[in-house]
Design an enzyme around this catalytic site. Structure first.
Site, PDB file in Angstrom:
ATOM      1  N   ASP A   1       3.938  -8.159   0.822  1.00  0.00           N
ATOM      2  CA  ASP A   1       4.412  -9.051   1.887  1.00  0.00           C
ATOM      3  C   ASP A   1       3.474 -10.218   2.170  1.00  0.00           C
ATOM      4  O   ASP A   1       3.926 -11.351   2.387  1.00  0.00           O
ATOM      5  CB  ASP A   1       4.717  -8.267   3.162  1.00  0.00           C
ATOM      6  CG  ASP A   1       3.579  -7.355   3.615  1.00  0.00           C
ATOM      7  OD1 ASP A   1       2.494  -7.365   2.998  1.00  0.00           O
ATOM      8  OD2 ASP A   1       3.794  -6.617   4.601  1.00  0.00           O
TER       9      ASP A   1
ATOM     10  N   HIS B   1       0.779  -1.241   0.000  1.00  0.00           N
ATOM     11  CA  HIS B   1       0.000   0.000   0.000  1.00  0.00           C
ATOM     12  C   HIS B   1       0.812   1.294   0.000  1.00  0.00           C
ATOM     13  O   HIS B   1       0.274   2.353  -0.301  1.00  0.00           O
ATOM     14  CB  HIS B   1      -0.946   0.078   1.208  1.00  0.00           C
ATOM     15  CG  HIS B   1      -1.948  -1.023   1.316  1.00  0.00           C
ATOM     16  ND1 HIS B   1      -2.788  -1.376   0.291  1.00  0.00           N
ATOM     17  CD2 HIS B   1      -2.233  -1.860   2.347  1.00  0.00           C
ATOM     18  CE1 HIS B   1      -3.568  -2.368   0.688  1.00  0.00           C
ATOM     19  NE2 HIS B   1      -3.237  -2.696   1.927  1.00  0.00           N
TER      20      HIS B   1
END
Length: 479
Positions: free
Chosen positions: A239, A82
């Site tokens: 991730d 993000h």
């Protein structure tokens, strides 16, 4: 450094607080060298980091890997999702990156949801309902508050994109990380021109989306890196998608990750579209989907409560009817970006250990509440819940998850699953294998299974009741 049977690859985990690098043997999955270096995050309502620190940390982590990194044939980067990285025409950061846990863009998120047809329209189009964590809302915030920075921006990247570009010289991303931006539409698997126009972002500023299994480029940077010229660079990913690869996840196996943020996710063959916004409809790094729910407050929030009480993090005690909602940084699940922590039910006989246990309960409650939405309807509920992340080996975390879920819990022995997933992705470039199959061959998910215990339904109901009653106060934020 241990000996290696096959070609070597490097997997990188550039997280919120540090960057780790593992050199892994593709034949066995053995870690033959590793390195780690920290970076800093600003304090206050905003959460920002200098991308140059990520690069410096990567170079230092690779330096610590020594000769093994020089012998690697491929590298891949997993990174925090993000984050908004804005680069000028020379590829230098225009300003510090806005990170996933920066919630200043909550007003922009609400406005964008309304302007683009409401939550259901967003879920059907993008796969997710954007909150303050999503990159599209951060760009809207930047355009409103720092227009000079927007005018100076020649390219927009995510954190893993930035490091991959420093390695190859080319602007690329992957479908997994792109699906967390809010401007990549899962329905078409492409950038959404209408959303980009709404926030005034030229699609020419965005990276090319590399397909699963495709080479992103080769290492071009010289001097700073130990790699040989021509070392292959994989697409990399976010991730959570990297950790899913690192576990070799099959569809339907649930994962609960306990880190700075808390997440629950599972691989699915079906494109998710949750109109409530609880579940983000992310893509995975292979071609399937990774429905995921994320909280902003997990291990750091509980550790902060322990520190305030002057207790060790394991010093929990049973009993009492205290409810503690540890929303110290606002919250994403539930969607309460302006919230602060809330304590209810304090009595004269309440102990510090009971207060600490209530913090654990409050942190786990939101994650388990989203689990049913993350899993497909036909998921096998007898499959153990995989517990990963920094808190996974903590006894208090393990027992809290078991008590509140009523499920068996498996704790994989492998550590650094994001970096291992990135390494599996790099290995897939060399062997032609599915990266998840590579990780299964490495046995990364092996670990002890803790038997289920009776679910503490009363605690779950109590926390849900307090949350429901206090929602208007939490949404208003501190005064």
């Amino acid at each position: 450094m241990s000996s290696a049977d096959g070609p070597l690859v490097v997997g990188v985990d550039s997280s919120t607080q540090s960057t780790k690098a593992l050199v892994v043997d593709t034949a066995t999955g053995a870690v033959v060298a590793s390195g780690q270096a920290p970076h800093t995050v600003s304090a206050g309502q905003g959460r920002e980091s200098d991308p140059e620190q990520w690069w410096t940390a990567l170079c230092e982590a690779l330096r610590q890997c020594g000769e093994a990194a020089h012998r690697a044939s491929a590298v891949s980067v997993g990174g925090q999702q993000h984050g908004l990285v804005t680069l000028d025409a020379a590829g230098r950061p225009v300003r510090p990156a806005l990170l996933w846990n920066d919630v200043r863009s909550a007003p922009q998120a609400r406005r964008l949801i309304d302007e683009m047809g409401g939550p259901k329209a967003w879920a059907e189009r993008v796969g997710s309902v954007p909150g303050a964590s999503f990159t599209v809302t951060k760009w809207a915030w930047l355009a409103e508050h720092e227009p000079d920075a927007v005018r100076a921006t020649a390219s927009v990247r995510l954190p893993h994109d930035y490091l991959t570009q420093r390695l190859t010289g080319d602007g690329t991303t992957d479908r997994g990380d792109a699906s967390g931006t809010g401007w990549w539409a899962s329905a078409t698997e492409s950038y959404d021109d209408d959303i980009l126009a709404r926030v005034g972002l030229d699609p020419a500023l965005l990276p090319r989306v590399v397909r699963p299994g495709e080479v992103a480029g080769t290492v071009h940077a010289s001097g700073e890196l130990p790699f040989s010229k021509g070392t292959l660079v994989a697409a990399g990913t976010g991730d959570n998608a990297a950790a899913a690869l690192g576990l070799g996840l099959r569809p339907g196996t649930p994962v609960l990750s306990l880190g700075t943020s808390g997440t629950v996710y599972a691989v699915s063959r079906h494109r998710p579209a949750d109109p409530t916004g609880t579940v983000a409809g992310f893509a995975d790094a292979r071609g399937d989907w990774l429905p995921l729910a994320c909280t902003l407050n997990c291990t750091l929030a509980v550790d902060r409560v322990a520190a305030l009480l002057g207790l060790d993090r394991e010093a929990v005690e049973p009993g009492g009817d205290i409810t503690l909602l540890p929303y110290l940084d606002g919250e994403r699940t539930p969607d309460l970006p302006n919230a602060s922590g809330l304590l209810h039910g304090l009595r004269h006989d309440t102990t510090g250990g009971q207060l600490l246990q209530a913090a654990y309960d409050g942190a786990v409650h939101a994650l388990l509440g989203a689990l049913d939405l993350v899993l497909d309807a036909d998921a096998d509920l007898s499959v153990p819940l995989l517990l990963i992340g920094g808190g996974a080996r903590g006894t208090a975390w393990q027992q809290t998850v078991r008590r509140l879920s009523g499920r068996a819990v498996q704790v994989p022995e492998a550590r650094e699953l994001v970096a291992l997933g990135a390494a599996a992705q790099a290995a897939g470039l060399l062997t032609g294998e599915d990266p998840a199959a590579v990780a299964r061959r490495w046995g990364t998910a092996r670990g002890p299974v803790l038997d289920p215990v009776e679910q503490d339904a009363a605690a779950l109901a109590r926390i849900s009741g307090v949350l429901s009653d206090a929602a208007p106060l939490l949404d208003r934020g501190p005064r």
